[in-house]
Structures are given as C-alpha cells and as structure tokens.
Motif scaffolding. Structure first.
Motif, mmCIF file in Angstrom:
data_model
loop_
_atom_site.group_PDB
_atom_site.id
_atom_site.type_symbol
_atom_site.label_atom_id
_atom_site.label_comp_id
_atom_site.label_asym_id
_atom_site.label_seq_id
_atom_site.Cartn_x
_atom_site.Cartn_y
_atom_site.Cartn_z
ATOM 1 N N ASN A 54 0.848 -1.187 0.000
ATOM 2 C CA ASN A 54 0.000 0.000 0.000
ATOM 3 C C ASN A 54 0.888 1.242 0.000
ATOM 4 O O ASN A 54 1.846 1.326 0.774
ATOM 5 C CB ASN A 54 -0.893 0.038 1.242
ATOM 6 C CG ASN A 54 -1.952 -1.023 1.224
ATOM 7 O OD1 ASN A 54 -2.366 -1.480 0.164
ATOM 8 N ND2 ASN A 54 -2.414 -1.427 2.396
ATOM 9 N N GLY A 55 0.574 2.191 -0.873
ATOM 10 C CA GLY A 55 1.325 3.435 -0.915
ATOM 11 C C GLY A 55 2.760 3.286 -1.391
ATOM 12 O O GLY A 55 3.590 4.144 -1.115
ATOM 13 N N ASN A 125 -3.623 3.952 -1.466
ATOM 14 C CA ASN A 125 -3.040 4.882 -0.496
ATOM 15 C C ASN A 125 -2.308 4.074 0.574
ATOM 16 O O ASN A 125 -2.480 2.870 0.681
ATOM 17 C CB ASN A 125 -4.138 5.731 0.163
ATOM 18 C CG ASN A 125 -4.859 6.588 -0.848
ATOM 19 O OD1 ASN A 125 -4.232 7.291 -1.635
ATOM 20 N ND2 ASN A 125 -6.183 6.535 -0.834
ATOM 21 N N GLU A 126 -1.555 4.776 1.408
ATOM 22 C CA GLU A 126 -0.784 4.119 2.467
ATOM 23 C C GLU A 126 -1.679 3.302 3.405
ATOM 24 O O GLU A 126 -1.276 2.272 3.917
ATOM 25 C CB GLU A 126 -0.015 5.179 3.253
ATOM 26 C CG GLU A 126 1.044 4.613 4.150
ATOM 27 C CD GLU A 126 1.888 5.702 4.786
ATOM 28 O OE1 GLU A 126 2.262 5.517 5.960
ATOM 29 O OE2 GLU A 126 2.180 6.716 4.127
ATOM 30 N N ASP A 127 -2.923 3.761 3.632
ATOM 31 C CA ASP A 127 -3.844 3.045 4.530
ATOM 32 C C ASP A 127 -4.610 1.911 3.823
ATOM 33 O O ASP A 127 -5.451 1.250 4.430
ATOM 34 C CB ASP A 127 -4.821 4.009 5.192
ATOM 35 C CG ASP A 127 -5.768 4.686 4.212
ATOM 36 O OD1 ASP A 127 -5.691 4.413 2.984
ATOM 37 O OD2 ASP A 127 -6.602 5.481 4.671
ATOM 38 N N GLN A 131 -7.612 5.038 -4.432
ATOM 39 C CA GLN A 131 -7.767 6.440 -4.858
ATOM 40 C C GLN A 131 -8.906 6.578 -5.823
ATOM 41 O O GLN A 131 -9.229 5.740 -6.576
ATOM 42 C CB GLN A 131 -6.491 6.920 -5.519
ATOM 43 C CG GLN A 131 -5.343 6.971 -4.569
ATOM 44 C CD GLN A 131 -4.075 7.511 -5.225
ATOM 45 O OE1 GLN A 131 -4.110 8.118 -6.275
ATOM 46 N NE2 GLN A 131 -2.965 7.283 -4.578
#
Length: 131
Positions: A54-55, A125-127, A131
């Motif tokens: 992720n991310g 995304n990082e979480d 997107q």
C-alpha cells in the motif's frame, strides 16, 4: 558523439517511464496475482514474506516499520524512493537493483505487465484505501 548518445538514452528512458505510469490497473490486478503469494495490498493488508505494498509509489525504501528488510535493501535504498522509474527497473529483475535482497522473484519481462502492475499499485493509499 557520447553526449548525443547520452541525450538519446535519456529521451528513450523518459518515454519508457511515461509508458509505465500509464498502465491499465485492471490488467495490473491480474499481473499482481504473481506477487500476491508474498505481498498484500488493500484495506487490512498485512505483511507476508514481503512487505505490504500500500502506498508503494513514491514511498521511501524500507519504510514499513514492522517489516524486517534485508541489509542490502536498506544500504542500496538509503535516501531513495520507489518512484515509477525505480519500480520499473526493479520489476524487470529485482536482483539487478538489490543484488543481495530477500526478494526471490525472477521479474516481469514484459513492459506492459510492469506498467500495468505499477498502475494497479498506484491506486492504493498508504492506509490501503483506493484512490
């Protein structure tokens, strides 16, 4: 002559990198199945043999705190980020970028496969939200 070759090489690299950024995420999801045995993405993803991705696009090397990266990755990646260009090079043959890294994957030889999987990963995304 050398300068001309360097300029031509840089232009060619720029065209290749642009293509990598424009992959098809839906096709990349299918390509990612080759990666899913060791990596996870999405909400609730956890580290496996490899870290959560992720991310990953534009994330610094070695940034997942609860994952034990190889010493080689940390040395090679000091101050570097996983931008589109670096991901593309790495996915061709991981051992060429990080010779003593833990990743035991032969790589993705097809340019379209690499572009598509990078486009797929860029959605997260990082979480883990898309997107």
């Amino acid at each position: 002559m050398q300068r001309l070759l360097m300029i031509a090489g840089t232009a060619l690299l720029a065209l290749t990198v642009h293509a990598s950024a424009d992959g098809d995420p839906a096709k990349g999801e299918k390509v990612f199945k080759k990666c899913a045995a060791c990596h996870a993405v999405g909400e609730g993803a956890k580290n496996k043999v490899g870290p959560v991705l992720n991310g990953i696009v534009d994330r610094p090397f070695g940034a997942i705190e609860d994952y034990k990266y190889s010493k080689s990755l940390l040395e090679v990646g000091d101050g570097k980020v996983w931008d589109v260009e670096t991901l593309d090079v790495y996915l061709i043959k991981p051992k060429d970028l990080i010779p003593k890294g833990k990743m035991a994957f032969a790589g993705l030889k097809k340019e379209d496969d690499r572009a598509n999987v990078i486009a797929y990963l860029a959605q997260f995304n990082e979480d883990g939200t898309a997107q």
